[in-house]
Structure formats: C-alpha cells, structure tokens
Design a protein around this motif. Sequence first.
Motif, short mmCIF file in Angstrom:
data_model
loop_
_atom_site.label_atom_id
_atom_site.label_comp_id
_atom_site.label_asym_id
_atom_site.label_seq_id
_atom_site.Cartn_x
_atom_site.Cartn_y
_atom_site.Cartn_z
N UNK A 121 37.82 53.61 48.32
CA UNK A 121 38.09 52.89 47.02
C UNK A 121 38.46 51.40 47.17
N UNK A 122 38.58 50.78 48.43
CA UNK A 122 38.84 49.41 48.64
C UNK A 122 37.52 48.67 48.45
N UNK A 123 36.28 49.00 48.86
CA UNK A 123 35.16 48.27 48.50
C UNK A 123 34.69 48.21 47.03
N UNK A 124 35.29 49.20 46.17
CA UNK A 124 35.00 49.32 44.73
C UNK A 124 35.97 48.29 44.12
N UNK A 125 37.23 48.25 44.53
CA UNK A 125 38.08 47.43 44.13
C UNK A 125 37.64 45.89 44.42
N UNK A 126 37.08 45.74 45.79
CA UNK A 126 36.95 44.42 45.95
C UNK A 126 35.45 43.73 45.31
N UNK A 127 35.00 45.00 44.88
CA UNK A 127 33.79 44.71 43.82
C UNK A 127 34.29 44.31 42.57
N UNK A 128 35.37 44.79 41.98
CA UNK A 128 35.95 44.38 40.55
C UNK A 128 36.43 43.28 40.71
N UNK A 129 37.13 42.59 41.80
CA UNK A 129 37.74 41.45 42.01
C UNK A 129 36.54 40.37 41.88
N UNK A 130 35.60 40.27 42.66
CA UNK A 130 34.46 39.47 42.54
C UNK A 130 33.73 39.27 40.92
N UNK A 131 33.74 40.86 40.63
CA UNK A 131 33.26 40.54 39.10
C UNK A 131 34.07 39.71 38.16
N UNK A 132 35.39 39.98 38.51
CA UNK A 132 36.49 39.13 37.47
C UNK A 132 36.17 37.80 37.81
N UNK A 133 36.19 37.42 39.09
CA UNK A 133 36.13 35.87 39.00
C UNK A 133 34.81 35.54 38.70
N UNK A 134 33.79 36.11 38.37
CA UNK A 134 32.59 35.86 37.80
C UNK A 134 32.69 35.67 36.28
N UNK A 135 33.66 36.49 35.66
CA UNK A 135 33.86 36.70 34.42
C UNK A 135 34.65 35.46 34.01
N UNK A 136 35.60 34.91 34.84
CA UNK A 136 36.30 33.90 34.38
C UNK A 136 35.58 32.35 34.68
N UNK A 137 34.62 32.67 35.19
CA UNK A 137 33.65 31.34 35.75
C UNK A 137 34.23 30.56 36.31
#
Length: 307
Positions: A121-137
Amino acid sequence: MSRSSDTIVQVDDWSDLSRHRGMPEIDFDRMRRYRIGRTRQELKRNDAATCMLVNSISLRYAADYRSYALFQLHIPTSYLFVPEEEPVVIHGLYGARPMVDDLRTNRALSYFDGGPVLGDSAPRLAEDVVNFLSEICTDNRRIAVEYGNHSLTRALMQRGLEVFDGALISEKARVIKSPDEVACIKWAVEVAELGIANVKEALRPGLTLSEFQRRAFPVPEEHRENAYACVAHAVGKCDECPRINPGFRGANSYDGVFEAGIVLCIESYMVAEGETGVGVKLEQQVLVTDDGHEMISSYPLEDALME
C-alpha cells in the motif's frame, strides 16, 4: 433517594459544572481556525508543502476529528493532509465529519489493516501524496509525515520527495494557546475539581456511631427499665468495641465511624416494666463492607419460638 455508582456514572450530571455556574464564552469556530492557522504557520516556517497527520491528538487539533481516538493511537487508520493553503483532506473517515474540505479513501498504514502485504500500500499512498501536491499546484517536494512506517517513507523518497518528521509541525503548532483554548483548559480544570470534590463527598463514612444511635429504634418508655445494655457492639473473640448505647441513656462515651471489616452484633431486647424475665432478645451479626453491609447470621426467625 440514593443512586448506585453505576447509575451515577451512566447518568453523568454530577460533573456538570454548568449546573453550578455559567460556562465561559468560547468561540469554537474561531478556536478551530486558530489551530489550523498554527499548523500552517509551522509548515511555512519549515518550508514544507504539506503535512500528513496521523496521531489522534493531531487529528483532533487540526480538524476536530474525534472518532476512535484510542484505536487510532495504536492502529493508525485515518490520516489528514494539511497543506499551506486549502484544501484540508481526511482519508479513511469514521463517524461524524470533522472540519475538513474533502473526504477520501485511505491506504493501509498498520499491520492490522495491511497484514504481511502492508508494504504494497505504501507506493499507492506515495502516489496519493504526489497527486495531492499537483492538485494544490506546488512544486515544493518537502513534506512532513507524522509517525510514518518505514515502507511509506521509502516509497515517498523513491518518488523524489524530501520527508521529515511531522511531529515537528504538530507539536510546535500546539505550544501557544489561543484565548479560547485557555478558557477551555480552565473550564476542564474546574470540571475536574468539581469531580474531585464530589468524590471526597462520596468517600465520607456512611455513618458515625452517634448517628447510628440517633437512628436506632426508639425504645418505648415502658421498656426502658429492662432495656438491653446496648443496641449494637462489635464482636470477634468476644464482645468488642465499639459499643453503642440506646439513645435514651445519653451519648456514648466515645464516637467513631463504621469501617469495612467490622463485624457488628445488632441487639434488640424488649421487656415491659414489671415483666422481668419475660421478653424476646434478637441478635443479628452483620459485616460492614465497602459499599454497605452483609448479613452473617441467616437462621430464620421461628414463629413457634415467638409464642
């Protein structure tokens, strides 16, 4: 009418300080804005794009999330993304919605949820974090993670993120209290003091010797001449103190309190004046306990012996 301890705990009105005086004026919305503001100040001070909060205390502080706090402490399930600006996002919500902008699914953080494939699950959570950083620009790759496991930290770093301890954000944010928080703390202390006072009140002896004497059956005038020497006395190897005289004979020569572990003989002897030797003497042995008493003698009264 007295209530059992279970009832007192279940119907908790004895610790309600507002029954005794008014609660101070506390602006809870202002207090919550202050707390999220303090968290964001620490993010800026540490040049971090966002923090991932896991500790149940931090979740309560940043978003007023109260569900399953004890469970969350030893099995982290829910977590919170708090960036320098909006949105605040909770993953894995249980119970009432806290002060957040969005609700999302969670990834396994503990063995309880992830089992032997927790690391998957760790790589999937890391992907969530990366996507969140993109989301907040933001192009800031520095993030704070509170109490993360090894596999998560490694997965985040493999995505090019700089990870540091989220406790540096959450602990420092809580240090300086707002006036609303101070008012809450003062009120909580006063509630505790009320509870302590009520406990002390409840721990007083249920009964003194002199009070027992006052409550004892009043011996009728015509029976006083032949009345028994006492209405109660302790017993062990023999008749023991304390001894309690009938009230009409005046106060005892000493006072005291009944304590758990004392065995008492409760005496009763009624003979009218002029009828010496014709009467009934009843005696019951009673153990004083922490919450009342226990009858030791149990032999029933015989009607035939009363005639």
